[in-house]
Design a protein around this motif. Structure first.
Motif, PDB file in Angstrom:
ATOM      1  N   ASP A 147       0.810  -1.216   0.000  1.00 11.00           N
ATOM      2  CA  ASP A 147       0.000   0.000   0.000  1.00 11.00           C
ATOM      3  C   ASP A 147       0.845   1.269   0.000  1.00 11.00           C
ATOM      4  O   ASP A 147       0.314   2.376   0.142  1.00 11.00           O
ATOM      5  N   GLY A 148       2.166   1.128  -0.131  1.00 13.34           N
ATOM      6  CA  GLY A 148       3.032   2.302  -0.180  1.00 13.34           C
ATOM      7  C   GLY A 148       3.180   3.002   1.151  1.00 13.34           C
ATOM      8  O   GLY A 148       3.463   4.200   1.204  1.00 13.34           O
ATOM      9  N   VAL A 149       3.005   2.255   2.244  1.00 11.05           N
ATOM     10  CA  VAL A 149       3.171   2.818   3.591  1.00 11.05           C
ATOM     11  C   VAL A 149       4.518   2.340   4.128  1.00 11.05           C
ATOM     12  O   VAL A 149       4.720   1.141   4.351  1.00 11.05           O
ATOM     13  N   THR A 150       5.432   3.270   4.321  1.00 12.16           N
ATOM     14  CA  THR A 150       6.804   2.931   4.707  1.00 12.16           C
ATOM     15  C   THR A 150       6.913   2.726   6.213  1.00 12.16           C
ATOM     16  O   THR A 150       6.711   3.652   6.994  1.00 12.16           O
ATOM     17  N   GLY A 151       7.231   1.503   6.603  1.00 12.65           N
ATOM     18  CA  GLY A 151       7.481   1.217   8.003  1.00 12.65           C
ATOM     19  C   GLY A 151       8.934   1.476   8.349  1.00 12.65           C
ATOM     20  O   GLY A 151       9.688   2.089   7.580  1.00 12.65           O
ATOM     21  N   CYS A 152       9.329   1.010   9.517  1.00 12.14           N
ATOM     22  CA  CYS A 152      10.718   1.170   9.954  1.00 12.14           C
ATOM     23  C   CYS A 152      11.579   0.098   9.296  1.00 12.14           C
ATOM     24  O   CYS A 152      11.302  -1.093   9.438  1.00 12.14           O
ATOM     25  N   SER A 205       0.566   9.519   9.694  1.00 11.10           N
ATOM     26  CA  SER A 205      -0.461  10.349   9.047  1.00 11.10           C
ATOM     27  C   SER A 205      -1.252   9.551   8.014  1.00 11.10           C
ATOM     28  O   SER A 205      -2.430   9.841   7.765  1.00 11.10           O
ATOM     29  N   LEU A 206      -0.627   8.529   7.432  1.00 10.12           N
ATOM     30  CA  LEU A 206      -1.318   7.693   6.449  1.00 10.12           C
ATOM     31  C   LEU A 206      -2.152   6.601   7.105  1.00 10.12           C
ATOM     32  O   LEU A 206      -3.145   6.136   6.540  1.00 10.12           O
ATOM     33  N   LEU A 207      -1.742   6.203   8.297  1.00 11.84           N
ATOM     34  CA  LEU A 207      -2.405   5.084   8.973  1.00 11.84           C
ATOM     35  C   LEU A 207      -3.483   5.520   9.960  1.00 11.84           C
ATOM     36  O   LEU A 207      -4.457   4.791  10.184  1.00 11.84           O
TER      37      LEU A 207
END
Length: 226
Positions: A147-152, A205-207
């Motif tokens: 989903d293009g959400v960058t984690g650590c 902010s995305l989550l």
């Protein structure tokens, strides 16, 4: 298309069994996509048969007279989060098991409902190793590449669980010194470097679900008494 047929069967059962049911839907426009070009950019567009099947579900829901709520720019999960907050102190059942919905679980008030039945905080802990109140931080640490959400970087599910078990929250993790973090089993310098370089605010902010959308549960349900 089978999934949409099953959804219709589920909705039909709920509308017959429960007097107050709200169906929540995604908006075509996405505030999150406007915030980040990478957000869900890898998802292929729905094939036309799926679009038509979804339109059929929406038409059937409206024909049944069930409230269908969509807020421009926001996803169904944001609508669910807002209505769940407004329903307090009433009990709420959320039919869905998406990972971000686990954040909304409150024992004695809010449950998720999956194929195997209700899910409470114990179910959240069994699945992810953290409490519902820690799920947003867990999701942020792990991220979601699809989903293009960058984690650590260097922090998968097991390390995220271990870090939250030790430091309780993402703020606690980020406030810990290097030696405290490296003292955890399985947490090495790659994870530490990832934590120090990571733009966690963008990920959050995305989550983070919006719980203050301009909708009113009582109006939706036609309940002037609340």
């Amino acid at each position: 298309m089978e999934g949409y047929e099953q959804s219709l069967e589920t909705l039909d059962w709920y509308r017959r069994e429960y007097p107050r049911v709200v169906v929540c839907a995604d908006s075509p426009r996405s505030v999150r996509k406007e915030m980040s070009a990478e957000y869900k950019a890898k998802r292929p567009p729905k094939p036309q048969p799926a679009v038509e099947a979804l339109e059929g579900v929406i038409a059937r829901v409206r024909a049944w007279g069930m409230p269908l709520v969509l807020v421009d720019g926001w996803e169904a999960d944001d609508v669910i989060a807002t209505l769940t907050a407004q329903a307090w102190p009433e009990e709420v059942q959320i039919v869905g098991t998406e990972k971000d919905l686990y954040c909304l679980i409150e024992d004695g008030r809010v449950q998720l409902v999956g194929k195997r039945g209700p899910i409470d905080s114990a179910g959240c802990y069994d699945k992810f190793g953290v409490a519902p109140s820690q799920m947003l931080d867990w999701l942020a640490l792990v991220g979601d590449a699809s989903d293009g959400v960058t984690g650590c970087e260097g922090c998968g599910p097991a390390r995220a669980t271990a870090l939250l078990e030790r430091f309780d929250s993402l703020l606690g993790i980020l406030a810990a010194n290097d030696d405290e973090i490296l003292a955890l089993d399985g947490v090495g310098k790659k994870t530490l470097a990832g934590l120090r370089a990571w733009d966690h605010e963008k990920t959050l902010s995305l989550l983070r679900m919006n719980t203050a959308l301009p909708i009113d549960l009582n109006e939706i349900l036609g309940d002037s008494n609340g």
